[in-house]
Design a protein around this motif. Structure first.
Motif, PDB file in Angstrom:
ATOM      1  N   ASN A  99     -17.437   9.627  69.270  1.00 44.73           N
ATOM      2  CA  ASN A  99     -18.487   8.669  70.054  1.00 44.73           C
ATOM      3  C   ASN A  99     -17.873   7.867  70.970  1.00 44.73           C
ATOM      4  O   ASN A  99     -16.795   7.330  70.756  1.00 44.73           O
ATOM      5  CB  ASN A  99     -19.628   8.377  69.095  1.00 44.73           C
ATOM      6  N   VAL A 100     -18.855   7.613  71.772  1.00 48.21           N
ATOM      7  CA  VAL A 100     -18.457   6.548  72.731  1.00 48.21           C
ATOM      8  C   VAL A 100     -18.072   5.321  72.361  1.00 48.21           C
ATOM      9  O   VAL A 100     -17.217   4.791  73.002  1.00 48.21           O
ATOM     10  CB  VAL A 100     -19.574   6.607  73.928  1.00 48.21           C
ATOM     11  N   GLU A 101     -18.877   4.662  71.363  1.00 49.46           N
ATOM     12  CA  GLU A 101     -18.333   3.309  70.964  1.00 49.46           C
ATOM     13  C   GLU A 101     -17.021   3.360  70.234  1.00 49.46           C
ATOM     14  O   GLU A 101     -16.366   2.430  70.623  1.00 49.46           O
ATOM     15  CB  GLU A 101     -19.287   3.017  69.859  1.00 49.46           C
ATOM     16  N   GLU A 102     -16.538   4.279  69.877  1.00 48.00           N
ATOM     17  CA  GLU A 102     -15.042   4.427  69.254  1.00 48.00           C
ATOM     18  C   GLU A 102     -14.139   4.424  70.621  1.00 48.00           C
ATOM     19  O   GLU A 102     -12.780   3.609  70.567  1.00 48.00           O
ATOM     20  CB  GLU A 102     -14.870   5.833  68.417  1.00 48.00           C
ATOM     21  N   ILE A 103     -14.274   5.165  71.650  1.00 51.73           N
ATOM     22  CA  ILE A 103     -13.543   5.095  72.783  1.00 51.73           C
ATOM     23  C   ILE A 103     -13.405   3.737  73.337  1.00 51.73           C
ATOM     24  O   ILE A 103     -12.364   3.057  73.788  1.00 51.73           O
ATOM     25  CB  ILE A 103     -14.065   5.949  73.669  1.00 51.73           C
ATOM     26  N   ASN A 121      -4.341   9.852  77.077  1.00 48.09           N
ATOM     27  CA  ASN A 121      -3.464  10.054  76.020  1.00 48.09           C
ATOM     28  C   ASN A 121      -3.192   9.092  75.017  1.00 48.09           C
ATOM     29  O   ASN A 121      -3.065   9.208  73.964  1.00 48.09           O
ATOM     30  CB  ASN A 121      -2.112  10.753  76.513  1.00 48.09           C
ATOM     31  N   LYS A 122      -3.261   7.687  75.706  1.00 45.33           N
ATOM     32  CA  LYS A 122      -3.052   6.558  74.637  1.00 45.33           C
ATOM     33  C   LYS A 122      -4.351   6.484  73.884  1.00 45.33           C
ATOM     34  O   LYS A 122      -4.187   6.294  72.573  1.00 45.33           O
ATOM     35  CB  LYS A 122      -2.936   5.565  75.324  1.00 45.33           C
ATOM     36  N   VAL A 123      -5.437   6.660  74.332  1.00 50.78           N
ATOM     37  CA  VAL A 123      -6.837   6.543  73.525  1.00 50.78           C
ATOM     38  C   VAL A 123      -6.754   7.449  72.555  1.00 50.78           C
ATOM     39  O   VAL A 123      -7.262   7.583  71.382  1.00 50.78           O
ATOM     40  CB  VAL A 123      -7.972   6.403  74.543  1.00 50.78           C
ATOM     41  N   ASN A 150      -6.847   9.948  67.211  1.00 47.72           N
ATOM     42  CA  ASN A 150      -6.386  11.052  66.225  1.00 47.72           C
ATOM     43  C   ASN A 150      -6.044  10.514  65.041  1.00 47.72           C
ATOM     44  O   ASN A 150      -5.795  11.191  64.067  1.00 47.72           O
ATOM     45  CB  ASN A 150      -5.403  11.677  67.178  1.00 47.72           C
ATOM     46  N   ASN A 151      -5.772   9.264  65.022  1.00 49.55           N
ATOM     47  CA  ASN A 151      -4.910   8.717  63.932  1.00 49.55           C
ATOM     48  C   ASN A 151      -5.980   7.482  63.085  1.00 49.55           C
ATOM     49  O   ASN A 151      -5.513   6.700  62.367  1.00 49.55           O
ATOM     50  CB  ASN A 151      -3.460   7.903  64.203  1.00 49.55           C
ATOM     51  N   ARG A 152      -6.949   7.619  63.638  1.00 52.67           N
ATOM     52  CA  ARG A 152      -8.181   6.410  63.228  1.00 52.67           C
ATOM     53  C   ARG A 152      -8.584   6.966  61.651  1.00 52.67           C
ATOM     54  O   ARG A 152      -8.302   7.864  61.281  1.00 52.67           O
ATOM     55  CB  ARG A 152      -9.182   6.672  64.126  1.00 52.67           C
TER      56      ARG A 152
END
Length: 460
Positions: free
Chosen positions: A94-98, A224-226, A231-233
């Protein structure tokens, strides 16, 4: 005719390039030549569309970008974030995570690039109602603006002198922070760019003295950084898809996609994407084969910004995701963050840019009479060239070579077929022919090499 030089974000890594001519064959403005075995880009002809970068099989063409750490030169670090950045992520994110990750990387403020679209759209509609030359052409895509300046200078008066979202949003948000009491010297605004042309327009904007953007961030790098962090959250974060960085309308969310602008204009509106499609269409417009069109939304990339060369995800999936997010916003009936009346007035005052000037650098001479004489020379030279367009001379076509000869950047003997004819008539020594080939393609290029791309030992 403008004398200012274009800034270009696309560069050639001479250590990687081996002169395969893929880029030269794909360039829509014939801006690339092969010299000494590597591609060279003619700065006055390049429009930073990125077709060469996409065509290169060895990633020898790259985008010169600002250092990400430059954001830390400022206390208030603003990311101008295009919606296509969000569109690359699957619905599981979701957008909040980004946004949370972007804050963690160092940005203090994040605003959608399309935040000022409603004000821009209103200005475009007002321009439509005025006595201006039609079809109106949007300034949204910098590559298209440069293409028109270079290849279709007769259409520059059709370009709407209205700032695209990248500039208006940056101008607005800087003003907003200043009004909140922030020190102007401590505000840094960075655009997360999906393409090379928007880097170029920040560095040398058309119709403006300077850009409101302080720097550009490569979207591929940032995505790619995000993505790696997400991906590891931890997987237990709530699924809350509220676009609460700054609510924007579904219209604004789709503005950067094909038909994003044209569906919000009046009259007969057409949307054309992908640079070669645009060129074919503009040729028809210029020749009066297409008439009674009121507005043209022209984009250099296939699927518009979703197809930018600096996007990592598949462009069709990105478009699908963005449209679904827009539908979701409509279902939620969320009210977009309203820009205050004072700020709307401020944006309107800053929207108008200077008229775009023709920069027909592809012309043979600035003096019309001299240019006509040189064109006659080109046509005479074409009588001798084979018309095969093989590219072995290091120019993209026989006509390209003829123009290069007239511009004193090549000789008739650069054509391998002419070399054979000259050798046959004893006008050219075979050893000199070899030297000509080496000058174009580099020494030892024709030697046996089983390790080159496609050969049996490639990669060993």
């Amino acid at each position: 005719m403008s004398e200012q030089q274009f800034y270009h974000a696309l560069k050639v890594d001479k250590d990687k390039c081996f002169g395969c001519v893929h880029c030269m064959n794909e360039c829509p403005t014939d801006a690339i030549r092969i010299r000494d075995g590597v591609a060279t880009i003619r700065k006055d002809w390049c429009i930073d569309c990125g077709e060469c970068m996409k065509a290169c099989p060895v990633d020898a063409i790259y985008v010169e970008q600002d250092d990400f750490d430059d954001i830390f030169n400022y206390k208030f670090r603003v990311a101008i974030l295009p919606s296509v950045f969000i569109g690359q992520f699957s619905k599981q994110i979701n957008v909040e995570e980004i946004i949370e990750v972007l804050h963690g990387l160092g940005f203090t403020h994040i605003i959608p690039a399309e935040a000022t679209v409603d004000v821009i759209n209103q200005a475009m509609l007002e321009a439509y109602d005025s006595e201006v030359e039609k079809p109106l052409i949007t300034t949204f895509c910098p590559s298209i603006v440069r293409l028109i300046q270079i290849r279709f200078p007769g259409l520059v008066n059709n370009i709407l002198p209205i700032s695209p979202p990248i500039d208006s949003t940056a101008t607005y948000y800087r003003k907003r922070l200043i009004d909140e009491g922030k020190n102007p010297d401590e505000i840094g605004i960075f655009y997360v760019t999906p393409c090379a042309s928007k880097i170029a327009t920040v560095k040398s904007p058309e119709g403006q003295d300077n850009s409101s953007v302080d720097g550009v961030i490569n979207m591929d790098f940032l995505y790619n950084k995000v993505f790696h962090i997400l991906n590891n959250r931890n997987k237990d974060i709530k699924d809350n898809d509220n676009y609460n960085l700054e609510f924007i309308s579904p219209k604004a969310l789709k503005w950067s996609l094909t038909e994003g602008e044209s569906t919000n204009m009046k009259g007969r509106c057409l949307a054309i994407d992908e640079i070669h499609n645009v060129i074919k269409f503009l040729n028809k417009v210029e020749n009066d084969e297409i008439i009674n069109v009121d507005f043209l939304e022209l984009r250099a990339c296939d699927q518009s910004c979703a197809g930018g060369v600096l996007l990592s995800e598949n462009r069709f999936l990105t478009v699908e995701r963005m449209k679904k997010r827009a539908e979701h916003l409509e279902e939620l009936q969320l009210v977009p963050n309203e820009i205050s009346f004072d700020h709307q007035q401020f944006i309107k005052e800053k929207l108008t840019i200077n008229s775009i000037k023709p920069r027909s650098m592809m012309g043979l001479d600035n003096d019309m009479a001299t240019a006509i004489k040189k064109m006659e020379r080109v046509r005479r030279i074409m009588c001798f060239l084979p018309g095969i367009d093989c590219g072995a001379c290091g120019s993209p076509s026989c006509e390209g070579l003829a123009r290069d000869i007239v511009l004193k950047d090549a000789n008739l003997s650069n054509c391998v077929f002419m070399q054979r004819m000259m050798e046959k008539s004893k006008k050219l020594d075979p050893q000199h022919s070899i030297r000509i080939i080496e000058k174009t393609w580099g020494k030892d290029r024709l030697d046996k090499d089983c390790y080159k791309k496609g050969a049996k030992n490639e990669g060993i």
